[in-house]
Design a protein around this motif. Sequence first.
Motif, mmCIF file in Angstrom:
data_model
loop_
_atom_site.group_PDB
_atom_site.id
_atom_site.type_symbol
_atom_site.label_atom_id
_atom_site.label_comp_id
_atom_site.label_asym_id
_atom_site.label_seq_id
_atom_site.Cartn_x
_atom_site.Cartn_y
_atom_site.Cartn_z
ATOM 1 N N UNK A 66 0.845 -1.196 0.000
ATOM 2 C CA UNK A 66 0.000 0.000 0.000
ATOM 3 C C UNK A 66 0.876 1.240 0.000
ATOM 4 N N UNK A 67 0.241 2.425 0.208
ATOM 5 C CA UNK A 67 1.028 3.649 0.023
ATOM 6 C C UNK A 67 2.056 3.882 1.120
ATOM 7 N N UNK A 68 1.951 3.168 2.277
ATOM 8 C CA UNK A 68 2.992 3.385 3.296
ATOM 9 C C UNK A 68 4.351 2.893 2.777
ATOM 10 N N UNK A 69 4.307 1.974 1.790
ATOM 11 C CA UNK A 69 5.572 1.552 1.160
ATOM 12 C C UNK A 69 6.300 2.754 0.576
ATOM 13 N N UNK A 70 5.530 3.633 -0.039
ATOM 14 C CA UNK A 70 6.152 4.810 -0.659
ATOM 15 C C UNK A 70 6.793 5.700 0.399
ATOM 16 N N UNK A 71 6.091 5.781 1.563
ATOM 17 C CA UNK A 71 6.669 6.616 2.625
ATOM 18 C C UNK A 71 8.015 6.053 3.061
ATOM 19 N N UNK A 72 8.084 4.716 3.208
ATOM 20 C CA UNK A 72 9.358 4.096 3.581
ATOM 21 C C UNK A 72 10.433 4.388 2.543
ATOM 22 N N UNK A 73 10.033 4.322 1.277
ATOM 23 C CA UNK A 73 11.030 4.531 0.213
ATOM 24 C C UNK A 73 11.526 5.978 0.232
ATOM 25 N N UNK A 82 18.355 -11.337 2.927
ATOM 26 C CA UNK A 82 17.161 -12.175 3.098
ATOM 27 C C UNK A 82 15.970 -11.376 3.629
ATOM 28 N N UNK A 83 16.212 -10.200 4.257
ATOM 29 C CA UNK A 83 15.100 -9.390 4.760
ATOM 30 C C UNK A 83 14.539 -8.449 3.702
ATOM 31 N N UNK A 84 15.277 -8.301 2.609
ATOM 32 C CA UNK A 84 14.895 -7.265 1.652
ATOM 33 C C UNK A 84 13.489 -7.443 1.094
ATOM 34 N N UNK A 85 13.097 -8.707 0.895
ATOM 35 C CA UNK A 85 11.816 -8.905 0.193
ATOM 36 C C UNK A 85 10.626 -8.346 0.979
ATOM 37 N N UNK A 86 10.777 -8.212 2.291
ATOM 38 C CA UNK A 86 9.676 -7.643 3.069
ATOM 39 C C UNK A 86 9.914 -6.199 3.488
ATOM 40 N N UNK A 87 10.944 -5.590 2.918
ATOM 41 C CA UNK A 87 11.228 -4.192 3.253
ATOM 42 C C UNK A 87 10.955 -3.338 2.021
ATOM 43 N N UNK A 88 9.933 -2.508 2.070
ATOM 44 C CA UNK A 88 9.606 -1.727 0.873
ATOM 45 C C UNK A 88 10.778 -0.903 0.373
#
Length: 484
Positions: free
Chosen positions: A204-211, A235-241
């Motif tokens: 969702x859009x909170x991914x954009x905030x993290x980026x 290995x953690x990258x896939x769940x980190x936006x």
Amino acid sequence: MMFRYALRGRGDLAEWRDAARGFIAAGIVPDIIEWRTMDDADGLFGFDDNRLPEPSPHYRPASVPPAFIRLAEAVICHSDPTRFALLYRMLFRLLHDRNLLQIASDEDVVAAQRMAKTIGRDYHKMTAFVRFKELPLPEGVAGRRRFIAWFEPDHFIVKRVAPFFERRFNDMDWLIATPKGSASWDGTTLRSSDDPADKPDLRDETDDLWRIYYASIFNPARLKVKMMTKEMPKKYWKNLPEAELIPSLIANAEAQVLDMARRAASQPLPFHHRLQEAAAQVPEPDRAPAGTLAALKEEARSCTRCDIYCRATQTVFGDGPVDAKVMFIGEQPGDQEDLAGRPFVGPAGKLFNEVLAEVGIDRQSLYVTNAVKHFKYEPRGKRRIHQKPNMGEVRQCRWWLTQEIELVKPKLVVAMGATALFSLTDMRQRLEDVRSEPIAMEDGRVLFVTVHPSYLLRIPDEGRKAEELARFREDMNRIKRLAA
Ligand code: URA
């Protein structure tokens, strides 16, 4: 003969402990027990309903060192299937050698400590890399905000880490789902389960905030790819936006550094000098001279040496004349001290003041402080329930106390209660063994140990309370004589 035991689910400590007790009571040696979990017990063929052998008539229950229990609490979270057998072997050996844990070269001790360390690392990664997404409340429904997160730990740490998230994200409802169990908080109850969860769809859009946040703190001039991937393993990258950005940020880093250098060498903007002139007019905030108690107090205001600061209102630093002859040390600020920003102003402080006045000690002449400078508590509804700081927290906060003592240079240091005593001596002694007598400290000062006033407030029996209060008063009289 071989014994087989299958633990339910992932196998938690209480379950393993009950089974281990049964085997120990029957005198079963470690080599002839096969430990499994139901998950990997292949249909439980041969597991014989987990029947434990009859206890031996010669069995006498014995206690195990608390350090083993702490170690076992971590080891049991490891996903290595040999953990149950390892713990049982250590338990069995501890019955004959209580000092086993002190043998740093022992194979079992090394293996258990390595597992505990791995759990510590996994715990730390989970606290750093969980990313919550808000779940909107249904239209027209008012209530607390709700969040969900997906995380993939290597080990069974969810239950262990859940209290951390309860403390950090106390004012929102949340659920953390993982393939190794889940945890949730609804403002009153912290729940956890060992059942594996399925990955929810969380984009969702909170991914954009993290980026945006990650791109803004990324400094290409400081790029150290090896360090970065160590801190944030792939290995953690896939769940980190924000991780999506990493490859391109790395690829462009060199060009960006050149660009930064080019811009740095260019002419300042036309109004640059006006900004600088204006900035020069703004008075510097009054800073206390370095190396003084006032500077130390200022520095302590932003202390983040342990987690307690997260929920506390402010640092409660020591209070009193910088040249006080006597320093009193309590445990940690309470609810009222946390709000007021001064030590011993709540109920314990009131009793402390009363006794000081009775014996004729002027509180204004004392330097009063605490072993721990932030209020540690557990929220319960609207109340904040005092929680004792642990040894790690006390050790972290000793950083401040040691400097306070060095700067105030009191002749007499009074430890009120076990936490203050531990902070000063690193020893966990019974107060009664060291109480009421002056003790010479290595630095030439005198230490005097007495009880904490909160202890007196908690005694339910009035008769005993009066007796203990009289002893406390007598201690204060001794302190007065020593100070004179
Ligand atoms: N208890 C303490 O130990 N310190 C305070 O400041 C208040 C209560």
